[in-house]
Design a protein around this motif. Sequence first.
Motif, PDB file in Angstrom:
ATOM      1  N   PRO A  11       0.796  -1.233   0.000  1.00  0.00           N
ATOM      2  CA  PRO A  11       0.000   0.000   0.000  1.00  0.00           C
ATOM      3  C   PRO A  11       0.828   1.283   0.000  1.00  0.00           C
ATOM      4  O   PRO A  11       0.342   2.344   0.392  1.00  0.00           O
ATOM      5  N   TYR A  12       2.062   1.186  -0.412  1.00  0.00           N
ATOM      6  CA  TYR A  12       2.906   2.368  -0.496  1.00  0.00           C
ATOM      7  C   TYR A  12       3.618   2.371  -1.833  1.00  0.00           C
ATOM      8  O   TYR A  12       4.122   1.320  -2.242  1.00  0.00           O
ATOM      9  N   PRO A  13       3.660   3.451  -2.554  1.00  0.00           N
ATOM     10  CA  PRO A  13       3.049   4.739  -2.260  1.00  0.00           C
ATOM     11  C   PRO A  13       1.537   4.691  -2.466  1.00  0.00           C
ATOM     12  O   PRO A  13       1.063   3.994  -3.363  1.00  0.00           O
ATOM     13  N   THR A  22      -5.854   1.152   2.370  1.00  0.00           N
ATOM     14  CA  THR A  22      -5.057   0.246   3.198  1.00  0.00           C
ATOM     15  C   THR A  22      -4.017   1.008   4.004  1.00  0.00           C
ATOM     16  O   THR A  22      -3.834   0.760   5.198  1.00  0.00           O
ATOM     17  N   TYR A  23      -3.347   1.957   3.360  1.00  0.00           N
ATOM     18  CA  TYR A  23      -2.334   2.753   4.055  1.00  0.00           C
ATOM     19  C   TYR A  23      -2.972   3.598   5.161  1.00  0.00           C
ATOM     20  O   TYR A  23      -2.448   3.661   6.280  1.00  0.00           O
ATOM     21  N   ALA A  24      -4.110   4.228   4.865  1.00  0.00           N
ATOM     22  CA  ALA A  24      -4.792   5.054   5.867  1.00  0.00           C
ATOM     23  C   ALA A  24      -5.255   4.211   7.050  1.00  0.00           C
ATOM     24  O   ALA A  24      -5.155   4.644   8.206  1.00  0.00           O
ATOM     25  N   MET A  25      -5.751   3.008   6.779  1.00  0.00           N
ATOM     26  CA  MET A  25      -6.198   2.127   7.846  1.00  0.00           C
ATOM     27  C   MET A  25      -5.016   1.698   8.722  1.00  0.00           C
ATOM     28  O   MET A  25      -5.101   1.750   9.952  1.00  0.00           O
ATOM     29  N   ALA A  26      -3.910   1.312   8.095  1.00  0.00           N
ATOM     30  CA  ALA A  26      -2.725   0.903   8.850  1.00  0.00           C
ATOM     31  C   ALA A  26      -2.191   2.058   9.681  1.00  0.00           C
ATOM     32  O   ALA A  26      -1.832   1.889  10.857  1.00  0.00           O
ATOM     33  N   LYS A  27      -2.145   3.239   9.084  1.00  0.00           N
ATOM     34  CA  LYS A  27      -1.659   4.417   9.799  1.00  0.00           C
ATOM     35  C   LYS A  27      -2.576   4.761  10.965  1.00  0.00           C
ATOM     36  O   LYS A  27      -2.109   5.082  12.062  1.00  0.00           O
ATOM     37  N   GLY A  28      -3.871   4.672  10.756  1.00  0.00           N
ATOM     38  CA  GLY A  28      -4.837   4.956  11.824  1.00  0.00           C
ATOM     39  C   GLY A  28      -4.714   3.987  12.982  1.00  0.00           C
ATOM     40  O   GLY A  28      -4.748   4.393  14.150  1.00  0.00           O
ATOM     41  N   VAL A  38       1.623  -5.462   7.863  1.00  0.00           N
ATOM     42  CA  VAL A  38       0.934  -5.587   6.587  1.00  0.00           C
ATOM     43  C   VAL A  38       1.586  -6.731   5.818  1.00  0.00           C
ATOM     44  O   VAL A  38       2.779  -6.698   5.532  1.00  0.00           O
ATOM     45  N   LEU A  39       0.794  -7.747   5.520  1.00  0.00           N
ATOM     46  CA  LEU A  39       1.244  -8.869   4.706  1.00  0.00           C
ATOM     47  C   LEU A  39       0.670  -8.642   3.316  1.00  0.00           C
ATOM     48  O   LEU A  39      -0.542  -8.662   3.138  1.00  0.00           O
ATOM     49  N   ALA A  40       1.557  -8.370   2.358  1.00  0.00           N
ATOM     50  CA  ALA A  40       1.089  -7.990   1.031  1.00  0.00           C
ATOM     51  C   ALA A  40       1.851  -8.715  -0.067  1.00  0.00           C
ATOM     52  O   ALA A  40       3.022  -9.058   0.092  1.00  0.00           O
ATOM     53  N   MET A  41       1.169  -8.908  -1.181  1.00  0.00           N
ATOM     54  CA  MET A  41       1.805  -9.461  -2.374  1.00  0.00           C
ATOM     55  C   MET A  41       2.648  -8.344  -2.990  1.00  0.00           C
ATOM     56  O   MET A  41       2.238  -7.195  -3.003  1.00  0.00           O
ATOM     57  N   SER A  51      13.077  -1.604   0.521  1.00  0.00           N
ATOM     58  CA  SER A  51      14.220  -0.849   1.039  1.00  0.00           C
ATOM     59  C   SER A  51      14.122   0.638   0.693  1.00  0.00           C
ATOM     60  O   SER A  51      14.798   1.462   1.302  1.00  0.00           O
ATOM     61  N   GLN A  52      13.289   0.998  -0.260  1.00  0.00           N
ATOM     62  CA  GLN A  52      13.079   2.398  -0.635  1.00  0.00           C
ATOM     63  C   GLN A  52      11.982   3.077   0.196  1.00  0.00           C
ATOM     64  O   GLN A  52      11.693   4.251   0.006  1.00  0.00           O
ATOM     65  N   MET A  53      11.389   2.320   1.103  1.00  0.00           N
ATOM     66  CA  MET A  53      10.324   2.849   1.953  1.00  0.00           C
ATOM     67  C   MET A  53      10.898   3.903   2.897  1.00  0.00           C
ATOM     68  O   MET A  53      11.942   3.685   3.512  1.00  0.00           O
ATOM     69  N   PRO A  54      10.241   5.058   3.038  1.00  0.00           N
ATOM     70  CA  PRO A  54      10.732   6.081   3.966  1.00  0.00           C
ATOM     71  C   PRO A  54      10.747   5.578   5.412  1.00  0.00           C
ATOM     72  O   PRO A  54       9.899   4.782   5.813  1.00  0.00           O
ATOM     73  N   ASP A  55      11.715   6.035   6.184  1.00  0.00           N
ATOM     74  CA  ASP A  55      11.831   5.611   7.583  1.00  0.00           C
ATOM     75  C   ASP A  55      10.592   5.975   8.388  1.00  0.00           C
ATOM     76  O   ASP A  55      10.224   5.258   9.318  1.00  0.00           O
ATOM     77  N   SER A  56       9.951   7.083   8.053  1.00  0.00           N
ATOM     78  CA  SER A  56       8.752   7.494   8.791  1.00  0.00           C
ATOM     79  C   SER A  56       7.637   6.458   8.664  1.00  0.00           C
ATOM     80  O   SER A  56       6.870   6.256   9.601  1.00  0.00           O
TER      81      SER A  56
END
Length: 64
Positions: A11-13, A22-28, A38-41, A51-56
């Motif tokens: 769910p990123y970006p 999905t991202y909003a739900m996980a963040k909430g 998050v288990l994702a295909m 590895s390119q995912m932001p640290d935040s």
Amino acid sequence: MKILLLANKIPYPPKDGGSIATYAMAKGFSMNRAEVIVLAMNTRKHFFDISQMPDSVKQIISFK
């Protein structure tokens, strides 16, 4: 509380309806003190290098 979200793609970006939701739900959930995994295909069509995912994002959501 531990929460496992299952997703058909990473769910990123958050750039379309499904990934935004999905991202909003996980963040909430994480903002309410839940441990979120998050288990994702990660298919060729929607590939994203974790590895390119932001640290935040990595700090609040664990991706498998």
